[in-house]
Design an enzyme around this catalytic site. Structure first.
Site, PDB file in Angstrom:
ATOM      1  N   GLU A 165      59.012  32.553 -29.607  1.00  0.00           N
ATOM      2  CA  GLU A 165      57.668  32.188 -29.154  1.00  0.00           C
ATOM      3  C   GLU A 165      57.718  30.802 -28.524  1.00  0.00           C
ATOM      4  O   GLU A 165      58.536  29.960 -28.903  1.00  0.00           O
ATOM      5  CB  GLU A 165      56.680  32.103 -30.316  1.00  0.00           C
ATOM      6  CG  GLU A 165      56.338  33.395 -30.996  1.00  0.00           C
ATOM      7  CD  GLU A 165      55.360  33.185 -32.149  1.00  0.00           C
ATOM      8  OE1 GLU A 165      54.603  32.188 -32.132  1.00  0.00           O
ATOM      9  OE2 GLU A 165      55.364  34.007 -33.072  1.00  0.00           O
ATOM     10  N   GLU A 208      56.952  34.474 -39.204  1.00  0.00           N
ATOM     11  CA  GLU A 208      56.989  33.113 -39.745  1.00  0.00           C
ATOM     12  C   GLU A 208      56.854  33.104 -41.267  1.00  0.00           C
ATOM     13  O   GLU A 208      55.912  32.525 -41.824  1.00  0.00           O
ATOM     14  CB  GLU A 208      55.915  32.249 -39.091  1.00  0.00           C
ATOM     15  CG  GLU A 208      56.199  32.023 -37.621  1.00  0.00           C
ATOM     16  CD  GLU A 208      55.369  30.919 -36.983  1.00  0.00           C
ATOM     17  OE1 GLU A 208      54.308  30.582 -37.528  1.00  0.00           O
ATOM     18  OE2 GLU A 208      55.789  30.400 -35.948  1.00  0.00           O
TER      19      GLU A 208
HETATM   20  C1  GLA Z   1      52.884  30.937 -34.588  1.00  0.00           C
HETATM   21  C2  GLA Z   1      52.674  32.408 -34.856  1.00  0.00           C
HETATM   22  C3  GLA Z   1      51.934  33.119 -33.772  1.00  0.00           C
HETATM   23  C4  GLA Z   1      50.803  32.276 -33.236  1.00  0.00           C
HETATM   24  C5  GLA Z   1      51.362  30.963 -32.759  1.00  0.00           C
HETATM   25  C6  GLA Z   1      50.330  30.065 -32.124  1.00  0.00           C
HETATM   26  O1  GLA Z   1      54.080  30.609 -34.055  1.00  0.00           O
HETATM   27  O2  GLA Z   1      53.866  33.087 -35.139  1.00  0.00           O
HETATM   28  O3  GLA Z   1      51.442  34.329 -34.290  1.00  0.00           O
HETATM   29  O4  GLA Z   1      49.880  32.063 -34.231  1.00  0.00           O
HETATM   30  O5  GLA Z   1      51.899  30.284 -33.853  1.00  0.00           O
HETATM   31  O6  GLA Z   1      50.885  28.843 -31.718  1.00  0.00           O
END
Ligand code: GLA
Ligand code: ZN
Length: 670
Positions: A309, A149
């Site tokens: 994710e 991210e």
């Molecule tokens: C983000 C991060 C993950 C985790 C999630 C939790 O998407 O990439 O590492 O922290 O949030 O929702």
């Protein structure tokens, strides 16, 4: 389709459990039971991989990759720059970001690095090289997951350190050549903002320059490119020892980075999806936002993407975090596929015992092993995905409609001091997208740089800024037979936020001249009648003049601008252009687009009226294969009539004319 199957699995952090080898063995066994076929490994494992500077410990990861290989589980292998080890920040504090107020961050958190820092770049390159040498050609490693991210740290997500400032000045020099050019492009004559030395230029910050919108625009462009440069450095490094594609996980409508710039060198787009399901009883607004985010990610490369994710259960970072109600896990996973994802990946496989995210949903909870509702939901979806792999391979959505969504427009519109200070570009885009979604018409969300070829309908709400070359493309699109829609406060400024003078850049296409723009308060709300229904004209009411050959389809009905056009249509070449001079509500947008879909020959795959809460998408194969997803976001059964004849791709049941959907059900039809 990557690895020949729909990926199902997600973030796996065994580096938190290295002193529990039995947990790892249990994980492997339960992954099989949950139909997990792919995990993302090592995302935050830098401290475990390089516990001391230059001392690499990769054996544990080797063991894990080998065991997963034996079990037929694939690996998305991460580079660990998402979180820095303490030895690094202690020895080289310059790797930490500097915030807008000029303070350097202290150690901790994650995503906290300066992406310009030569030390950071050097250290991550050394780490990545070790990883790539050892694992870059392993048979079950299928994709590089670069960092995590990127930009996801602070509100403005970027670094303001001296190195970044210097890089920014260099970037500006390359772009403008001379300070004269820059001063002219930024209109720096205003408030004596003329620069006489490149060193005078500083990033926009709350306690410094906040009023130069052109500076803001270039700073954001630069920050994105600098972040992308960091991404590309990592991607290049791992590719020295491997032929695998690379991705980095994006975040929905994230204002900090222009994903159309950020996608450079990203072989497969991936993103992290955390919708606020059950925010209210009506799931439609949430479903629309998730659908639009998927469509945005798909549109970046016009290709299938990966949902990298999502939560198998609740999340932990909103004020309150509802559990997914029965059926929602399946439906939201299927929704990703329906809009072009080739995966359903989770954050994360197993909850850690401690740390910030210990209560965030995961497949494996702290208690009860696999005997949980969440585990069963995950396993059920995993089994379903296995069955759909072949059907969906080499298919992707190819909508005939597009909505222009462009980061540069987003930035400029919301920074500008204009008729309103409360523009919410994403909200406006979602209102338009929603009317498409409700009628089962899938739309791409494209930037102003995208080709318009192949679309029947392109709509560009609040398209305030026009990039170079964009007006020309819209003109050709419309002349060639396309239908173009745009709204008030469009075509106002060029790429450096300089107002166009004379005409709207598309005045010949639109057949209108803009004059004034009113931002009335509620009591001064206007109204107009379109196709026999009265709608409010609110928020923004532009006063425009129609050219002689422009049809006026609705006019203001009150106030001093009564009689001025609100909706116009203008034929241009083989196509036509609509101008919506005022903002109205969802009711109007629904009715307006409903009519337009008929006019432009756009219909949903079922060719029928959809009940509220239901939508339809379609994935197409090169061979003409069509796969239809019908999704019910209502927590009650629905009945759809007039659907024609279909076969259920999974149960093989035949449907003729009527479809019944259970609460939160998704059917896949062929
Ligand atoms: C983000 C991060 C993950 C985790 C999630 C939790 O998407 O990439 O590492 O922290 O949030 O929702
Ligand atoms: Zn920096």
């Amino acid at each position: 389709m990557l690895g020949g199957r729909i990926l199902h699995g997600g973030d796996y952090n065994p580096d938190q459990w290295l002193d529990h080898p039995e947990i790892f063995e249990e994980d492997v066994k339960l992954m099989k039971a949950a139909h997990v076929n792919c995990v993302s490994l090592g995302i935050f494992a830098w401290a475990a991989l390089e516990p001391e500077e230059g001392v690499y410990q990769l054996d544990w990861m080797d063991h894990i990759i080998t065991r997963l290989e034996q079990e037929g589980i694939q690996v998305v292998l991460a580079t660990p720059s998402g979180a820095m080890p303490h030895w690094l920040t202690q020895k080289y504090p310059e790797v930490m970001q500097v915030q807008a107020d000029g303070r350097r961050n202290l150690p901790g958190k994650r995503h906290n690095f300066c992406y310009t820092s030569p030390v950071m770049r050097q250290k991550i390159t050394e780490m990545d090289r070790e990883l790539a040498k050892r694992f870059g050609r392993r048979s079950n490693v299928i994709l590089w997951h670069i960092s995590n991210e990127l930009g996801g740290n602070f509100a403005d997500s970027v670094c303001h350190c001296e190195l970044c400032q210097a890089a920014f000045r260099k970037w500006l020099k390359k772009k403008y050549g001379t300070l004269d050019n820059l001063n002219r492009a930024w209109w720096n004559y205003f408030w004596s903002h003329t620069y006489t030395d490149w060193e005078q230029i500083h990033s926009p910050v709350p306690n410094g320059e906040t009023t130069s919108t052109a500076l803001f625009l270039d700073w954001r462009r630069f920050s994105t490119e600098q972040m992308n440069d960091f991404y590309q450095l990592e991607a290049r490094t791992v590719k020295e020892y491997s032929d695998l594609p690379a991705t980095t996980n994006f975040m929905y409508f994230f204002k900090g980075l222009d994903y159309n710039r950020m996608k450079k060198g990203v072989d497969i787009i991936s993103w992290d999806n955390y919708p606020f399901w059950h925010k209210e009883k009506d799931e439609v607004p949430t479903a629309v936002k998730a659908a639009a985010s998927h469509s945005l990610m798909r549109s970046l490369n016009q290709a299938p993407f990966l949902m990298m994710e999502s939560s198998p259960s609740a999340i932990s970072w909103r004020q309150h975090n509802p559990l997914k109600r029965p059926g929602m896990h399946m439906l939201s996973g299927m929704q990703a596929l329906a809009h072009g994802s080739d995966s359903v990946q989770y954050f994360q496989w197993r909850k850690g015992r401690g740390g910030f995210e210990k209560f965030h949903g995961a497949v494996m909870d702290h208690k009860n092993g696999s005997n949980t509702r969440v585990f069963r939901d995950v396993a059920e979806l995993g089994e379903r995905l296995e069955g759909l792999g072949e059907l969906l391979s080499h298919t992707v959505n190819r909508p005939k409609a597009a909505i222009v969504f462009d980061w540069e427009n987003w930035w400029a519109l919301e920074d500008t001091q204009g008729p309103r200070l409360d523009f919410n570009y994403v909200k406006t885009i979602l209102a338009h997208y929603r009317t498409f979604w409700e009628q089962g018409i899938e739309a791409d969300l494209i930037s102003m740089d995208a080709s318009l070829e192949g679309y029947h309908l392109v709509t560009a709400p609040l398209n305030y800024l026009y990039k170079d070359g964009y007006a020309k493309r819209v003109r050709e699109f419309t002349a060639g037979g396309g239908t173009f829609v745009t709204t008030c406060f469009s075509g106002m400024v060029d790429e450096t936020d300089l107002c166009f003078t004379g005409h709207h850049p598309l005045y010949d296409v639109l057949g209108i001249e803009q004059e004034e723009i009113d931002a009335p308060s509620e009591e001064f709300e206007n109204r107009f009648t379109y196709e026999g229904t009265v709608y409010p004209a609110q928020n923004l009411c532009e006063i425009v003049h129609a050219a002689e050959d422009t049809e006026v389809l609705a006019s203001y009905e009150t106030d001093f601008y009564a009689g001025a056009p609100v909706i116009t249509r203008h034929a241009f070449g083989k196509g036509r252009a609509y101008y919506l001079a005022a903002e109205s509500g969802l009711e109007f947008l629904r009715d307006f687009y409903r009519k337009l879909f008929v006019e432009t020959g756009l219909e949903n795959a079922l060719k029928t009226e959809l009940p509220y809460g239901v939508t339809v998408t379609e994935r197409l194969g090169e061979d003409g294969k069509r796969v239809i997803f019908v999704m019910n976001f209502k927590n009650e059964p629905v009945r759809i009539e007039g659907t024609g004849s279909w076969t259920d791709a999974e149960t093989k049941a035949a449907y003729d004319g009527t479809l019944l959907l259970e609460p939160f059900e998704c059917k896949v039809l062929i």
